[in-house]
Design a protein around this motif. Sequence first.
Motif, mmCIF file in Angstrom:
data_model
loop_
_atom_site.group_PDB
_atom_site.id
_atom_site.type_symbol
_atom_site.label_atom_id
_atom_site.label_comp_id
_atom_site.label_asym_id
_atom_site.label_seq_id
_atom_site.Cartn_x
_atom_site.Cartn_y
_atom_site.Cartn_z
ATOM 1 N N ALA A 1 -2.763 12.420 -2.180
ATOM 2 C CA ALA A 1 -2.161 11.087 -2.108
ATOM 3 C C ALA A 1 -1.264 10.954 -0.878
ATOM 4 O O ALA A 1 -1.307 9.938 -0.166
ATOM 5 C CB ALA A 1 -1.371 10.810 -3.382
ATOM 6 N N ARG B 1 6.432 12.541 6.282
ATOM 7 C CA ARG B 1 5.086 12.545 5.702
ATOM 8 C C ARG B 1 4.395 13.889 5.941
ATOM 9 O O ARG B 1 3.835 14.489 5.012
ATOM 10 C CB ARG B 1 4.276 11.399 6.319
ATOM 11 N N CYS C 1 -2.763 10.111 2.457
ATOM 12 C CA CYS C 1 -3.120 8.693 2.642
ATOM 13 C C CYS C 1 -1.910 7.811 2.933
ATOM 14 O O CYS C 1 -2.073 6.617 3.226
ATOM 15 C CB CYS C 1 -3.839 8.173 1.392
ATOM 16 N N TYR C 2 -0.687 8.340 2.846
ATOM 17 C CA TYR C 2 0.522 7.535 3.043
ATOM 18 C C TYR C 2 0.634 7.096 4.499
ATOM 19 O O TYR C 2 0.570 7.931 5.419
ATOM 20 C CB TYR C 2 1.744 8.366 2.641
ATOM 21 N N ALA D 1 1.431 9.651 -6.085
ATOM 22 C CA ALA D 1 2.026 10.946 -5.754
ATOM 23 C C ALA D 1 3.129 11.317 -6.737
ATOM 24 O O ALA D 1 3.230 12.469 -7.180
ATOM 25 C CB ALA D 1 2.576 10.918 -4.322
ATOM 26 N N ILE E 1 0.596 4.302 -3.009
ATOM 27 C CA ILE E 1 0.308 5.716 -2.751
ATOM 28 C C ILE E 1 1.424 6.600 -3.294
ATOM 29 O O ILE E 1 1.173 7.638 -3.924
ATOM 30 C CB ILE E 1 0.110 5.929 -1.243
ATOM 31 N N LYS F 1 0.805 -1.221 0.000
ATOM 32 C CA LYS F 1 0.000 0.000 0.000
ATOM 33 C C LYS F 1 0.839 1.272 0.000
ATOM 34 O O LYS F 1 0.545 2.215 -0.747
ATOM 35 C CB LYS F 1 -0.958 -0.005 1.194
#
Length: 466
Positions: A441, A312, A444-445, A247, A243, A239
Amino acid sequence: MPQDPTSRRRASDGKLSFVENLGFGLGDMASNLFFQTFNIFLLYYYTDVFGIAPAVAGTMFLLVRFFDAANDPIMGVIADRTSTKWGKYRPYLLWMAIPYGICGYMIFANPDLGESGKVIYATVTYALMLMAYTAINVPYSSLMGVISPSSQARTLASTYRFVCAFGGGLLISLLVRPLVKELGGEDEVAGFQYTMAIFAGLSVLLFWTTFATTRERVKPPKGQVNDLGGELKELIRNKPWLILFVAAMFSTTFIIMRNTVTIHYFKYVAGNGDELFIWIFDKSTFFLSSSMFMMMLGVLCMGFVIRRFDKRFLSIVLTFTTAACLVAFYFIPAENYGLMLAVNALAAFTMGPTSALVWAMYGDVADYGEYTFGRRSTGLIHSATLFALKTGSMIAGTLAGWVLDWFGFVANEQQSESSLLGISLMFSILPAIFAVGKGIALVCYPLDRDKVTEIEEALAVRKANA
């Protein structure tokens, strides 16, 4: 999971020397001597110098870049299965440097051909260049994942990498137009030929320097069995990688779209006279150069900030700030060059660190894949990421050529109001939309600092037990 001092020390090992960090970074300078040339000048070169229609150039970008993007995972699989005394990825920096330089120069060789011959020549040489770029840059990017077992050390190496990358971009934006004018005089074709011959030779030397100064330290788990089908399934189930894939695609699209039309914007919309400067710089050269400088400055400041904030979180905030700056350009009057420089400085300052931060995340993603699935596929992960970058490049180049044609652009002529609007939209609103997509994006990381530390320590214990 429980943490002990021994595992914490193991996870923090892997610091790199200044020489190795710098040598690693010079590889991306070599890449950007051509990559940034293509981003900034290639559409202009094809439409205004080589004489290809913008719609034809856009279609060529679509076809060639789509074909090239499909090569990246193949090269990643090949690199992962390479075994030499120099490692898996470093040998390609030695073997492919000269083909890379030759293919890059050939794009600008400009033989005397008819209209159809020019299209064929441009397509073939551009395709060959992108194949050479893939063969050397997939291994180079994969080197990031094996240069150290420490996420912090990889982040620092990424900082050096992007300082050098933007340094290469600065050289391109600062020197290409003056060198073309100086070396070619009134002959812009000859100017591009001589200029790119210089940069081709320099890129070869820089790649060889990276080969000589770096080492591979992270090895696949003992007994790992290569299984392409299994590796691809694991990649799709990873996942964090999915992502970052999205991005990276959005990021490349908005950066390249804007860079691609910058020369057009100042030539046809804002005016490109050099009356403001006592040097040889026109407005577009100064604009592009200041942008690259601010991106470098942003990356240099990252080392101070990254110790205090999560990668992040920083990437999300900086990306949305960049998007807001791009929107602002639509409302800045074309004659207000000073305000353009100020807003662009902020946009570039926030854009630079996000590139380095996201690339550092790919090493964390490779760790996550090994932690979760028990298999390390560094080359495949980075090559698939380059697939995302190539896809974004394909979208940006294709849209730029098609939008210019749709709004009625005619090279080297006074543009209509419709054409000026199209150029302005590609310089502001359209790239901002893709920048917002990148920010969404990254929201959602899932791998924050605590999770990355947990994975590092678990892998260190696992390898020690093995």
